[in-house]
Design a protein around this motif. Structure first.
Motif, PDB file in Angstrom:
ATOM      1  N   LYS A  58       0.825  -1.208   0.000  1.00 41.96           N
ATOM      2  CA  LYS A  58       0.000   0.000   0.000  1.00 41.96           C
ATOM      3  C   LYS A  58       0.858   1.256   0.000  1.00 41.96           C
ATOM      4  O   LYS A  58       0.570   2.225  -0.728  1.00 41.96           O
ATOM      5  CB  LYS A  58      -0.923   0.000   1.223  1.00 41.96           C
TER       6      LYS A  58
ATOM      7  N   THR B 234      -5.018   3.462  -7.577  1.00 47.12           N
ATOM      8  CA  THR B 234      -6.208   3.554  -6.733  1.00 47.12           C
ATOM      9  C   THR B 234      -6.840   2.185  -6.526  1.00 47.12           C
ATOM     10  O   THR B 234      -7.250   1.824  -5.409  1.00 47.12           O
ATOM     11  CB  THR B 234      -7.243   4.502  -7.370  1.00 47.12           C
ATOM     12  N   ASP B 235      -6.917   1.402  -7.610  1.00 43.35           N
ATOM     13  CA  ASP B 235      -7.494   0.052  -7.513  1.00 43.35           C
ATOM     14  C   ASP B 235      -6.680  -0.830  -6.569  1.00 43.35           C
ATOM     15  O   ASP B 235      -7.234  -1.570  -5.751  1.00 43.35           O
ATOM     16  CB  ASP B 235      -7.565  -0.581  -8.899  1.00 43.35           C
TER      17      ASP B 235
ATOM     18  N   LYS C  30      -7.180   0.051  -2.875  1.00 44.49           N
ATOM     19  CA  LYS C  30      -8.435  -0.502  -2.348  1.00 44.49           C
ATOM     20  C   LYS C  30      -8.262  -1.977  -1.977  1.00 44.49           C
ATOM     21  O   LYS C  30      -8.774  -2.441  -0.955  1.00 44.49           O
ATOM     22  CB  LYS C  30      -9.541  -0.343  -3.391  1.00 44.49           C
ATOM     23  N   LYS C  31      -7.561  -2.712  -2.836  1.00 48.79           N
ATOM     24  CA  LYS C  31      -7.318  -4.124  -2.544  1.00 48.79           C
ATOM     25  C   LYS C  31      -6.496  -4.274  -1.263  1.00 48.79           C
ATOM     26  O   LYS C  31      -6.788  -5.126  -0.411  1.00 48.79           O
ATOM     27  CB  LYS C  31      -6.573  -4.778  -3.707  1.00 48.79           C
TER      28      LYS C  31
ATOM     29  N   ASP D  44      -6.303  -2.198   1.242  1.00 51.70           N
ATOM     30  CA  ASP D  44      -7.144  -1.849   2.389  1.00 51.70           C
ATOM     31  C   ASP D  44      -8.019  -3.023   2.794  1.00 51.70           C
ATOM     32  O   ASP D  44      -8.220  -3.281   3.990  1.00 51.70           O
ATOM     33  CB  ASP D  44      -8.016  -0.632   2.057  1.00 51.70           C
ATOM     34  N   LYS D  45      -8.562  -3.721   1.814  1.00 50.26           N
ATOM     35  CA  LYS D  45      -9.437  -4.862   2.094  1.00 50.26           C
ATOM     36  C   LYS D  45      -8.685  -5.967   2.841  1.00 50.26           C
ATOM     37  O   LYS D  45      -9.152  -6.494   3.858  1.00 50.26           O
ATOM     38  CB  LYS D  45     -10.010  -5.410   0.791  1.00 50.26           C
TER      39      LYS D  45
ATOM     40  N   SER E 218     -18.533  -2.404  -1.622  1.00 53.88           N
ATOM     41  CA  SER E 218     -19.309  -1.512  -2.481  1.00 53.88           C
ATOM     42  C   SER E 218     -19.687  -2.238  -3.754  1.00 53.88           C
ATOM     43  O   SER E 218     -19.137  -3.274  -4.083  1.00 53.88           O
ATOM     44  CB  SER E 218     -18.468  -0.265  -2.821  1.00 53.88           C
TER      45      SER E 218
ATOM     46  N   ALA F 106     -16.862  -2.929  -6.146  1.00 52.42           N
ATOM     47  CA  ALA F 106     -15.639  -3.442  -5.542  1.00 52.42           C
ATOM     48  C   ALA F 106     -14.907  -4.346  -6.513  1.00 52.42           C
ATOM     49  O   ALA F 106     -15.517  -5.120  -7.239  1.00 52.42           O
ATOM     50  CB  ALA F 106     -15.967  -4.222  -4.256  1.00 52.42           C
ATOM     51  N   THR F 107     -13.627  -4.271  -6.504  1.00 46.63           N
ATOM     52  CA  THR F 107     -12.826  -5.105  -7.391  1.00 46.63           C
ATOM     53  C   THR F 107     -12.705  -6.503  -6.807  1.00 46.63           C
ATOM     54  O   THR F 107     -12.850  -6.700  -5.603  1.00 46.63           O
ATOM     55  CB  THR F 107     -11.424  -4.510  -7.547  1.00 46.63           C
TER      56      THR F 107
END
Length: 362
Positions: free
Chosen positions: A90, A107-108, A111-112, A114-115, A128, A131-132
């Motif tokens: 990150k 950005t993608d 997000k991953k 963070d998950k 969301s 979500a990817t």
């Protein structure tokens, strides 16, 4: 020359000949060792080959040469993500996103990260509608050059079969100490990088082949608390454990198991070394030996020897000097505790009754 080799490397990469691409990039780096792009491109080829620690090392070198190279941060982030080093990944993606704000891949990936970080911390991530996917694949906007490889968290990362320098490790409840036995290495020839579960060491002495040690570690560490020191005969690296667990090896492997946490305080725990032998409670064994020695009943010469050992153990320095000097000079026939008496003269031997002293003839 370097540009021609780089072109051949890119062509090999496009044709999925990743090993050949790495070879061409390596040759190009020899010709142009300060080219950040070559290192970042070789990092991607190493990612394709699942050489993830090598990819991280290449990305770090690219960043050192050119901190404004966003591609290098992308490479480092994707490799660290596959190594399950989500915090490090990150941080790399965030640095890259600052340099390339229009690139949505950063950005993608953030997000991953963070998950997965939320899952590691036991938090419930907020899902969301857009979500990817959670599996490790490249974002939809990525080109073939930036595709991500499969998750390789259960694969063994190996070091060269015959390393230039020998290394070993021992551990305490709170840290693991790695020692590389390399003599006379200049401090500026050693670079060490710490990740969440990766150690990257490079020794680059001019005129010699580079030495690289890049294990994926058995357990996670705290990079900000890790440190290293270059000494005259070795390089000592201290890894701060993220958890107080016993490492059964330095490197992560398919058979690595979660072991019990250590409940012994750092002040009383002895360093433990990797071994295939059954573990022993050395403190208990030491106490048992001392008790047996204390309770031991001896006769004859054995009892006399023990008596003299006890005297020597509790004696002051002058008494010990007297005992050593008299015993040696008399060939073991005299044992004096009076330094004033024997310190200024040679102690002559005194044979037992019925025997005589003879000098050894050479």
């Amino acid at each position: 020359m370097a540009s021609d080799l780089a072109a051949k490397a890119k062509e090999a990469f496009i044709d999925d000949h990743f090993e050949l691409a790495v070879d061409f990039y390596s040759q190009a780096i020899v010709c142009d060792p300060n080219n950040s792009e070559l290192y970042s491109d070789r990092a991607q080829a190493n990612i394709k080959l699942k050489n993830l620690t090598e990819a991280v090392a290449d990305a770090n070198k690219a960043i050192d040469l050119d901190p404004s190279n966003p591609k290098a941060y992308l490479r480092k982030g994707t490799a660290c993500f596959s190594l399950e080093e989500y915090q490090t990944a990150k941080a790399a993606f965030e640095a890259g996103s600052i340099l390339a704000k229009e690139d949505t891949r950063f950005t993608d990936w953030i997000k991953k990260c963070d998950k997965f970080i939320a899952e590691e911390n036991g938090e419930i991530p907020i899902e969301s509608s857009d979500a990817t996917p959670t599996n490790v694949v490249a974002p939809s906007s990525a080109t073939k050059d930036d595709e991500q490889v499969k998750d390789t968290s259960n694969e063994v990362i190996t070091t060269p079969a015959k390393p230039k320098y020998r290394h070993e490790f021992y551990q305490k409840p709170e840290e693991v100490v790695v020692t590389i036995f390399a003599k006379g290495i200049p401090v500026n020839s050693v670079s060490v990088d710490f990740g969440e579960q990766i150690l990257s060491v490079k020794i680059d002495v001019p005129g010699e082949d580079s030495y690289i040690l890049q294990p994926r570690l058995f357990g996670k560490i705290v990079p900000t608390k890790c440190r290293f020191e270059v000494l005259s005969t070795k390089i000592e690296i201290r890894l701060a454990k993220a958890e107080s667990i016993q490492w059964t090896s330095l490197e992560f492997g398919q058979n690595s198991l979660v072991v019990q946490r250590s409940n012994v305080s750092a002040g009383t725990q002895r360093p433990t070394y990797p071994s295939s032998r059954p573990t022993r409670d050395w403190d208990k064994l030491e106490a048992q030996v001392k008790k047996e020695e204390k309770d031991e009943k001896l006769d004859g010469d054995a009892a006399l020897n023990k008596f003299f050992r006890d005297i020597y153990k509790d004696a002051d320095e002058d008494t010990r000097r007297a005992m050593r000097k008299s015993f040696v000079e008399s060939n073991g026939t005299v044992l004096s505790t009076n330094w004033k008496e024997v310190g200024s003269k040679v102690v002559e031997g005194t044979p037992p009754d019925g025997m005589e002293m003879k000098k050894w003839e050479y």
